[in-house]
Design a protein around this motif. Structure first.
Motif, PDB file in Angstrom:
ATOM      1  N   GLN A 181       0.815  -1.203   0.000  1.00  0.00           N
ATOM      2  CA  GLN A 181       0.000   0.000   0.000  1.00  0.00           C
ATOM      3  C   GLN A 181       0.853   1.260   0.000  1.00  0.00           C
ATOM      4  N   ALA A 182       1.995   1.208   0.678  1.00  0.00           N
ATOM      5  CA  ALA A 182       2.873   2.372   0.722  1.00  0.00           C
ATOM      6  C   ALA A 182       3.369   2.729  -0.680  1.00  0.00           C
ATOM      7  N   PHE A 183       3.720   1.692  -1.452  1.00  0.00           N
ATOM      8  CA  PHE A 183       4.161   1.926  -2.826  1.00  0.00           C
ATOM      9  C   PHE A 183       3.044   2.563  -3.646  1.00  0.00           C
ATOM     10  N   VAL A 184       1.820   2.045  -3.477  1.00  0.00           N
ATOM     11  CA  VAL A 184       0.670   2.568  -4.212  1.00  0.00           C
ATOM     12  C   VAL A 184       0.393   4.011  -3.818  1.00  0.00           C
ATOM     13  N   ASP A 185       0.417   4.304  -2.510  1.00  0.00           N
ATOM     14  CA  ASP A 185       0.116   5.656  -2.048  1.00  0.00           C
ATOM     15  C   ASP A 185       1.146   6.660  -2.539  1.00  0.00           C
ATOM     16  N   THR A 186       2.401   6.223  -2.564  1.00  0.00           N
ATOM     17  CA  THR A 186       3.456   7.112  -3.059  1.00  0.00           C
ATOM     18  C   THR A 186       3.224   7.473  -4.521  1.00  0.00           C
ATOM     19  N   LEU A 187       2.886   6.446  -5.325  1.00  0.00           N
ATOM     20  CA  LEU A 187       2.628   6.689  -6.740  1.00  0.00           C
ATOM     21  C   LEU A 187       1.376   7.545  -6.923  1.00  0.00           C
ATOM     22  N   ARG A 188       0.341   7.323  -6.111  1.00  0.00           N
ATOM     23  CA  ARG A 188      -0.897   8.118  -6.177  1.00  0.00           C
ATOM     24  C   ARG A 188      -0.609   9.584  -5.863  1.00  0.00           C
ATOM     25  N   ASP A 189       0.212   9.841  -4.847  1.00  0.00           N
ATOM     26  CA  ASP A 189       0.508  11.218  -4.459  1.00  0.00           C
ATOM     27  C   ASP A 189       1.313  11.951  -5.522  1.00  0.00           C
ATOM     28  N   SER A 190       2.173  11.218  -6.222  1.00  0.00           N
ATOM     29  CA  SER A 190       3.044  11.873  -7.200  1.00  0.00           C
ATOM     30  C   SER A 190       2.363  12.070  -8.554  1.00  0.00           C
ATOM     31  N   THR A 191       1.330  11.261  -8.876  1.00  0.00           N
ATOM     32  CA  THR A 191       0.704  11.335 -10.212  1.00  0.00           C
ATOM     33  C   THR A 191      -0.753  11.774 -10.177  1.00  0.00           C
ATOM     34  N   ARG A 192      -1.395  11.728  -8.987  1.00  0.00           N
ATOM     35  CA  ARG A 192      -2.806  12.078  -8.817  1.00  0.00           C
ATOM     36  C   ARG A 192      -3.717  11.125  -9.582  1.00  0.00           C
ATOM     37  N   SER A 193      -3.205   9.950  -9.926  1.00  0.00           N
ATOM     38  CA  SER A 193      -4.006   8.901 -10.552  1.00  0.00           C
ATOM     39  C   SER A 193      -4.262   7.805  -9.527  1.00  0.00           C
ATOM     40  N   GLU A 194      -5.448   7.191  -9.617  1.00  0.00           N
ATOM     41  CA  GLU A 194      -5.749   6.064  -8.741  1.00  0.00           C
ATOM     42  C   GLU A 194      -4.947   4.866  -9.221  1.00  0.00           C
ATOM     43  N   VAL A 195      -4.396   4.101  -8.260  1.00  0.00           N
ATOM     44  CA  VAL A 195      -3.518   2.976  -8.592  1.00  0.00           C
ATOM     45  C   VAL A 195      -4.039   1.738  -7.878  1.00  0.00           C
ATOM     46  N   THR A 196      -4.143   0.640  -8.620  1.00  0.00           N
ATOM     47  CA  THR A 196      -4.539  -0.648  -8.044  1.00  0.00           C
ATOM     48  C   THR A 196      -3.587  -1.707  -8.565  1.00  0.00           C
ATOM     49  N   LEU A 197      -2.931  -2.427  -7.643  1.00  0.00           N
ATOM     50  CA  LEU A 197      -2.050  -3.527  -8.025  1.00  0.00           C
ATOM     51  C   LEU A 197      -2.839  -4.823  -7.960  1.00  0.00           C
ATOM     52  N   LEU A 198      -2.726  -5.627  -9.032  1.00  0.00           N
ATOM     53  CA  LEU A 198      -3.415  -6.914  -9.112  1.00  0.00           C
ATOM     54  C   LEU A 198      -2.406  -7.998  -9.424  1.00  0.00           C
ATOM     55  N   PHE A 199      -2.689  -9.205  -8.956  1.00  0.00           N
ATOM     56  CA  PHE A 199      -1.873 -10.340  -9.369  1.00  0.00           C
ATOM     57  C   PHE A 199      -2.800 -11.471  -9.749  1.00  0.00           C
ATOM     58  N   GLU A 200      -2.286 -12.346 -10.609  1.00  0.00           N
ATOM     59  CA  GLU A 200      -3.072 -13.457 -11.136  1.00  0.00           C
ATOM     60  C   GLU A 200      -2.360 -14.766 -10.820  1.00  0.00           C
ATOM     61  N   GLN A 201      -3.094 -15.673 -10.211  1.00  0.00           N
ATOM     62  CA  GLN A 201      -2.571 -16.999  -9.936  1.00  0.00           C
ATOM     63  C   GLN A 201      -3.290 -18.008 -10.816  1.00  0.00           C
ATOM     64  N   ALA A 202      -2.627 -19.107 -11.091  1.00  0.00           N
ATOM     65  CA  ALA A 202      -3.178 -20.113 -11.997  1.00  0.00           C
ATOM     66  C   ALA A 202      -4.533 -20.587 -11.484  1.00  0.00           C
ATOM     67  N   GLY A 203      -5.536 -20.557 -12.367  1.00  0.00           N
ATOM     68  CA  GLY A 203      -6.851 -21.051 -12.013  1.00  0.00           C
ATOM     69  C   GLY A 203      -7.674 -20.092 -11.177  1.00  0.00           C
ATOM     70  N   ARG A 204      -7.149 -18.926 -10.874  1.00  0.00           N
ATOM     71  CA  ARG A 204      -7.881 -17.961 -10.060  1.00  0.00           C
ATOM     72  C   ARG A 204      -7.922 -16.615 -10.787  1.00  0.00           C
ATOM     73  N   PRO A 205      -8.976 -15.828 -10.557  1.00  0.00           N
ATOM     74  CA  PRO A 205      -9.055 -14.520 -11.224  1.00  0.00           C
ATOM     75  C   PRO A 205      -8.069 -13.538 -10.617  1.00  0.00           C
ATOM     76  N   TRP A 206      -8.001 -12.374 -11.243  1.00  0.00           N
ATOM     77  CA  TRP A 206      -7.132 -11.324 -10.739  1.00  0.00           C
ATOM     78  C   TRP A 206      -7.572 -10.926  -9.326  1.00  0.00           C
TER      79      TRP A 206
END
Length: 641
Positions: A181-206
């Protein structure tokens, strides 16, 4: 659906207001579209910059990791700790260095791919290193180093792997930062864009890892991305919770076995907020303009429609056939002149109606309309038509011992029924020649399916005659019988006669052929005979081939056909018997006299085919005595009409 207005003023009002609505609406729509396009362009540009900021941030973190791990791999104290081969000592040294550089994890891996020490999992000593692909990358690289983003305990880490030399390579040192979350908040503060990190595992959705959005919004975003309709680094649209987002998906470089992606979003509503505040003002201007237009146009329309109402009343009287009462409009403008022209038109219509009524009783209404709609002059034009000739068989004998008025009454009764059958198929009676009828299909009014219409009319005439004969039988009168010939061809159609007396008709070889076919119908025991040119274009009708003949006065052979009906159920004879007939006809053309006689002999058992079958049996007897020769084409020549 076309809306019909009863009043001209309503039409004027609707037209002008509609036109203004289109103009103002187009302006409003264009402004809305331009602002939307502009907002979308700014968002796309901002998201593109955010993608660049994301990649730079990851690259800087990776370089920091490499730099810190290289320092550790070259640190004498750490090499000394490694030389002790004591797990606690090595783990303590790793933790000290991790805390000093601000890393989230550090690991020491043997050359056998076993974990020597893991600051995140102290008890993992001796276990297999979970990321062998990271080792493979390092071994394949020029400097023996590699970087990957991998999942550890369900959380993504940006990992680097650097070899440890003492002085030869003795182990691998891994270090990583947590993508949280700290990485996301830092990027949000510097760009003013909403940021969401997703990961995908085999057989499961994002699955969302961290997001600057709410938990619910992050879950919805993951679900939409899971649909797979997006393209990397191409903007798309997301709607949820009353918000409209423009988003870009960027896969993180160096993603390992579980891909990690960043969804970068910006609110379209927020970008358009200045315009949305102005939009009610624009809408108010449009509505006020429309209201003023309605008032102005309504006043103008009323001044125009009053004299128009007078003209409408006059036109309604004309529609009802009243031509005597003129319209009165005292204005001297265009509407006054229109009223004068209208009165002159009524006078002309009155005269035309009188002529039309008189002419329509002499010729068919279609021919009357043709004569009235064009300049009457001698001459014609070539066109393809279908011609029908019909004649009452034995009419001369029927007229014997009967008074003239009885014959006229019967003839008019017969001609009325036949004319109705012809006109039911859009045919036109060209002329009555005593008890004979000449009808046209395809002239003077063009009709693409005139051959079929002519055949249907011929069959309809037969049905009408049967009904008339039933009535005559109940009245004690003898039955009538007819012959009908139909041919399709190119003729000359137009006004013919003298300059003082004209007759609309058709002339040509096709007319003569139709007349000859009518004369042959009795010899084949059928009522209707059509030529091959008519049969070929009469789709949906079943025919019996009758013969190949040369009629009197013509050198070219004609193939004759009899229409039987429009479906197998309507055939006047069994299909098996028709099959015998056509088989016999084929054998006859091949000069197989015995086989042809066998088939035609079977046909004599059907009353419907007796006459035509007997005629061919007689021909076979003649040809047996005097064979026609090898060059015979199967054509029979008639020497009489």
């Amino acid at each position: 659906m076309l809306i019909r207005f009863r009043h001209l003023r309503t039409r004027i009002l609707v037209f002008v207001v509609g036109l203004l609505t289109v103009i103002l609406g187009s302006f409003y729509f264009a402004a809305n579209t331009a602002n939307l396009r502009n907002a979308r362009a700014h968002i796309d540009e901002a998201l593109e910059l955010t993608v660049g900021a994301l990649q730079r941030s990851l690259q800087e973190r990776k370089q920091n990791l490499f730099q810190n791990v290289r320092l550790l791999s070259g640190d004498y104290a750490f090499k000394s700790a490694f030389a002790t081969e004591d797990h606690d000592t090595i783990l303590s040294a790793l933790n000290n260095h991790r805390q000093r550089v601000g890393a989230d994890i550090m690991m020491l891996v043997s050359l056998d791919d076993e974990v020597v020490a893991d600051t995140l999992h102290p008890g993992a000593h001796g276990e297999d290193f979970p990321f062998p692909n990271l080792v493979e990358r390092a071994m394949d690289s020029e400097f023996g180093e590699a970087a990957l983003i991998e999942q550890i305990d369900g959380r993504p880490y940006q990992l680097v792997l650097v070899p440890l030399f003492a002085p030869d390579m003795v182990a691998w040192v891994a270090s990583g930062f947590l993508l949280d979350q700290a990485f996301v908040d830092t990027l949000r503060d510097s760009t003013r864009s909403e940021v969401t990190l997703l990961f995908e595992q085999a057989g499961r959705p994002w699955q969302p890892i961290a997001s600057s959005l709410s938990q619910e919004a992050a879950t919805v975003t993951a679900g939409e991305i899971g649909r797979g309709t997006w393209q990397e680094n191409r903007s798309g649209e997301l709607r949820f919770g009353g918000e409209h987002y423009i988003y870009v998906v960027s896969r993180l470089a160096d993603s390992g076995s579980s891909p990690v992606a960043a969804v970068l979003q910006r609110s379209l509503l927020e970008a358009m907020r200045p315009y949305l505040e102005l939009r009610p003002v624009l809408l108010g201007i449009v509505l006020v303009g429309l209201l003023l237009s309605v008032i102005g146009v309504w006043r103008i329309a009323r001044s125009v429609t009053r004299p128009v109402d007078v003209l409408i009343e006059g036109a309604q009287r004309v529609e009802q056939g009243e031509f005597t009462e003129p319209v009165v409009i005292r204005q001297r403008d265009e509407l006054g002149r229109l009223a004068g022209s209208f009165n002159n038109m009524m006078t002309g219509l009155q005269e035309r109606e009188r002529v039309h009524n008189l002419l329509g009783k002499v010729v068919s209404p279609e021919i009357a309309e043709e004569l009235l709609s064009k300049t009457i002059e001698l001459g014609g034009e070539e066109r393809e038509v279908s011609i029908l000739f019909s004649d009452v068989r034995g009419f001369t004998t029927l007229c014997e011992r009967r008074a003239a008025h009885e014959i006229l009454t019967l003839l008019n009764r017969y001609l009325t029924r036949m004319t109705a059958a012809i006109e039911a198929e859009s045919g036109v009676v060209d002329k009555y020649i005593g008890d004979a009828i000449m009808a046209l299909f395809g002239a003077p009014l063009a009709a693409p399916d005139h051959p079929r219409a002519a055949v249907l009319a011929g069959m309809g005439m037969c049905r009408a005659l049967d009904a008339l004969n039933d009535e005559l039988a109940r009245e004690g009168e003898p039955a009538l019988d007819i012959g009908i010939g139909i041919n399709t061809g190119v003729v000359v159609a137009g006004n013919m006669g003298s300059e003082s007396r004209l007759n609309y008709t058709v002339l040509g070889d096709g007319v003569n052929t139709a007349a000859r076919l009518e004369g042959l119908s009795k010899q084949y025991g059928c009522r209707v005979i059509v030529s091959e040119s008519t049969m070929q274009r009469s789709t949906g009708i079943l025919f019996r081939e009758l013969d190949r003949v040369r009629v009197k006065g013509k050198s070219q052979p004609v193939t004759l056909f009899e229409p039987l009906g429009t479906s197998p159920d309507s055939l006047p004879v069994a299909q098996e018997m028709l099959a015998h007939w056509h088989a016999g006809l084929h054998a006859f053309y091949q000069q197989q006299w015995d086989l042809a006689a066998q088939y035609f002999g079977r046909c004599t058992g059907a009353a419907y085919l007796q006459d035509s079958a007997g005629m061919f049996l007689a021909r076979i007897r003649d040809y047996r005595q005097q064979p026609p020769g090898d060059n015979w084409d199967g054509v029979h020549t008639f020497t009489s009409k």
